[in-house]
Design an enzyme around this catalytic site. Structure first.
Site, PDB file in Angstrom:
ATOM      1  N   GLY A   1     -46.552-130.330   8.418  1.00  0.00           N
ATOM      2  CA  GLY A   1     -47.149-129.080   8.897  1.00  0.00           C
ATOM      3  C   GLY A   1     -48.598-128.885   8.536  1.00  0.00           C
ATOM      4  O   GLY A   1     -49.071-127.749   8.491  1.00  0.00           O
ATOM      5  N   LYS A   2     -49.348-129.955   8.298  1.00  0.00           N
ATOM      6  CA  LYS A   2     -50.766-129.805   7.930  1.00  0.00           C
ATOM      7  C   LYS A   2     -51.577-129.254   9.099  1.00  0.00           C
ATOM      8  O   LYS A   2     -52.364-128.310   8.949  1.00  0.00           O
ATOM      9  CB  LYS A   2     -51.322-131.168   7.489  1.00  0.00           C
TER      10      LYS A   2
ATOM     11  N   GLU B   1     -18.111-151.198   4.111  1.00  0.00           N
ATOM     12  CA  GLU B   1     -18.357-149.757   3.998  1.00  0.00           C
ATOM     13  C   GLU B   1     -17.391-149.112   2.998  1.00  0.00           C
ATOM     14  O   GLU B   1     -17.758-148.162   2.299  1.00  0.00           O
ATOM     15  CB  GLU B   1     -18.222-149.089   5.370  1.00  0.00           C
TER      16      GLU B   1
END
Length: 666
Positions: A233-234, A452
């Protein structure tokens, strides 16, 4: 076009108009009048090629043959018009006036019959009005001059288009937002980022109430640098400053200064600051400033006259040089602050450096509130649940999740976006698209299931590993299987926690070794992760007893330009040995844990082969509840952490490391 000097366009335009379209008014006619007798005498001699008679004004244009015209030109060489070079098409050689067209046609036919060798032709037409012809010439001239004006003069002045590159290439390309072109974004539209927003709001207050600070002898900061990972968000924060400050706001990218011509970048910097000073107080925002702010003299083999260095030197002078007492604040954004030049980062230029970090849990909830306001949601959507589902996500990632959920809901013909749509969107973004129709051999599918299941078992049985929440052996993206975990959002990580994470990551390969007696290439991504994490433990965080409390990490970024290592060959050998020792110890530990719980591993793999997707409840049914995890939240967070891919799947954002600025985001 230049308000300070004389405009030469209109005198040039008038002169060109007179030369090309007004010759009939100022030049004598090149054709002379002849009588009917003279015409027919010339026709009998074979000098006439064509005659064009006009029935409405009883005149005719006589055109000679090329031979006769050449002889006529030699005789009239001395009386040649100075404007003859401007003639684009040959006109009539003579002008004939006759009494009646019928009689002229009869006499022409008679002469043609008496002299059959003649090739003279006659055409009959209607003469147009002289005024009409003159108006057509004026209209054509005005159209041509308008095209010339807009292509060459307007474009040159505005700096746009191909013509604009010639004379205005040194002009700034910054887009100006002022009272005529207001920015609608305000601080209300920026969710999260409380710390960064507070500092930026102070900059806005400097511009609105500068006397409040200057009357006490203080100086307004000259530069504010926004630093942080991509998507945090700069740029949005800079837009909010533009919307709140109510002062002229110049926005451009660092690459807008870069050009192939020498001196153009420095010229654009001068022009940019000249415009900003003229509209002071003002804000200049340079996005991706690392395009021109990179440290000078490193990794550069073009010499001291490098165009990028000249641009940076001019920027340094404008920000803090002689005569820089104007009320102009420079804001810049980058995600590579470590490569910026030190002269640019010193006090007096960029006085403040604001770190815009990845949002935490409560900040992600606020960001979801902003993006979900535009989406038609189901009634059972829990924003807190969505925030917990997305650890390590930036603001841009959250916006992508909301958009992807809306697309999935529309694809499934839902009336509103449901909770499952958001879960599918998170899985889609992290792991990729499910490939349910991908053909896998039964033996490979069984190996993937045990791989997994090994991850799931180790992560459930060790204390500090992130507990598993969901496992699937449905191919997704480039992976053949995936596991979702609940990572703990912590700021510090201990040695024991990192050991447990290494052990859980190696659980897939350990399960293959335990069950099948051999290993496969499916653990590529796991090996990559554990290698990087073990390297970080030894060389960066100083978590190894033999190497000691030493860190070879260079936060200034200088090491990337050096050709040597900061340690000796003997130390390098020791580092390699310690990294291998850490990994092999945890692999042996994983083998021991799985051997002790072989029956539970088989049960989990069997259930995974039957259902293809299992959840936390299935693990509790087999292994029981985790004794050291009593306050596990009821809303699980899904984050891909392991896979049994034949090739390395996409890495997943994680917040489990102690130093977010380090190169090993694990």
């Amino acid at each position: 076009m230049n308000n300070k000097g004389f405009n030469w366009f209109f005198p040039i335009a008038i002169l060109a108009f007179l030369l090309f379209f007004g010759r009939g008014l100022f030049m004598p006619s090149s054709s002379s009048e002849i009588t009917e007798e003279q015409f027919f005498d010339m026709m009998k001699e074979g000098k006439v090629q064509n005659i064009k008679a006009y029935r409405d004004n009883f005149t005719a244009d006589v055109f000679l043959t090329p031979e006769a015209r050449t002889a006529l030109a030699k005789n009239a060489e001395g009386s040649k018009s100075p404007f003859a070079a401007l003639e684009t098409t040959p006109g009539a050689d003579y002008n004939l006036k006759f009494g009646e067209l019928r009689l002229l046609m009869e006499k022409f036919d008679k002469v043609k019959a008496e002299n059959p060798q003649l090739k003279t032709t006659i055409n009959v037409d209607t003469a147009g009005s002289l005024m009409e012809s003159f108006l057509i010439q004026i209209a054509v001239g005005l159209i041509i001059l308008s095209i010339i004006y807009f292509i060459f003069f307007r474009k040159m002045a505005g700096g746009g288009g191909p013509g604009g590159q010639i004379f205005s290439i040194g002009k700034s390309r910054a887009k100006l937002f002022d009272e005529k072109d207001k920015v609608q974004t305000t601080f209300k539209d920026v969710a999260g980022l409380e710390g960064a927003k507070e500092e930026v709001q102070e900059v806005v207050d400097f511009l609105k109430n500068s006397e409040k600070y200057t009357k006490l002898g203080g100086k307004i900061p000259k530069g504010v640098l926004l630093v942080g990972p991509p998507g945090t968000g700069k740029t949005l924060l800079a837009k909010a400053v533009a919307g709140e400050a109510k002062v002229p706001f110049f926005s451009l990218s660092g690459s807008d200064f870069v050009e192939m011509f020498v001196g153009v970048g420095a010229s654009r910097v001068r022009d940019l600051f000249a415009q900003a000073k003229a509209k002071s107080p003002a804000i200049i925002f340079i996005d991706e400033i690392d395009a021109i702010g990179r440290a000078r003299g490193k990794g550069n083999f073009t010499g001291g006259n490098d165009e990028r260095e000249n641009t940076l030197n001019q920027l340094l002078t404008e920000m803090d040089g002689f005569g820089t007492d104007t009320n102009v604040i420079v804001m810049a954004a980058t995600n590579r602050a470590d490569i910026l030049d030190k002269a640019l980062m010193r006090a007096g230029r960029f006085d403040r450096s604001i770190y815009v970090d990845l949002p935490e849990l409560h900040e992600r909830r606020s960001i979801f509130d902003v993006h979900l306001s535009k989406i038609k949601l189901d009634d059972n959507i829990d924003r807190e649940f969505l925030a917990k589902q997305t650890p390590g996500f930036s603001g841009a990632d959250i916006a992508n999740v909301c958009n992807e959920a809306a697309l999935i809901a529309a694809r499934n013909n839902h009336e509103s976006v449901t909770k499952q749509d958001f879960l599918d969107a998170v899985d889609r973004i992290i792991g990729g698209l499910e490939k349910k129709n991908k053909a896998i051999k039964p033996s490979e599918k069984r190996r993937v299931a045990y791989h997994e299941a090994g991850h799931a078992a180790i992560s459930w049985l060790v204390e500090h590993a992130a507990p598993l929440l969901k496992v699937t052996i449905v191919p997704r993206g480039r992976s053949l299987g995936a596991a979702w975990y609940l990572p703990e959002e912590r700021s510090l990580t201990t040695t024991e926690q990192m050991y447990d994470e290494l052990c859980a990551t190696l659980g897939g390969r350990a399960a293959e070794q335990t069950v099948f007696g051999n290993i496969s290439t499916g653990a590529l991504s796991d090996l990559e992760r554990v290698t990087k994490q073990a390297q970080a433990m030894v060389t960066i965080y100083g978590l190894n007893d033999k190497v000691g409390n030493i860190s070879y990490y260079d936060s200034s970024g200088q090491s990337e330009y050096s050709f040597g290592k900061p340690y000796s060959e003997e130390t390098a050998k020791m580092i390699d040995q310690e990294i291998s020792k850490i990994i092999e110890n945890q692999y042996t530990r994983a083998l021991d844990i799985l051997s002790e719980n072989r029956d539970k591993l088989d049960s989990l793999a069997k259930k995974l082969l039957e259902k293809e997707v299992i959840f936390r409840e299935d693990l509790e049914e087999i292994f029981g509840k985790r004794a050291w995890d009593p306050e596990l939240t009821e809303h699980p967070v899904s984050t891909v952490a392991g896979s049994a891919a034949e090739t390395a799947p996409t890495a997943v954002p994680d917040e489990n490391t102690a130093a977010p600025e380090s190169p090993t985001q694990l």
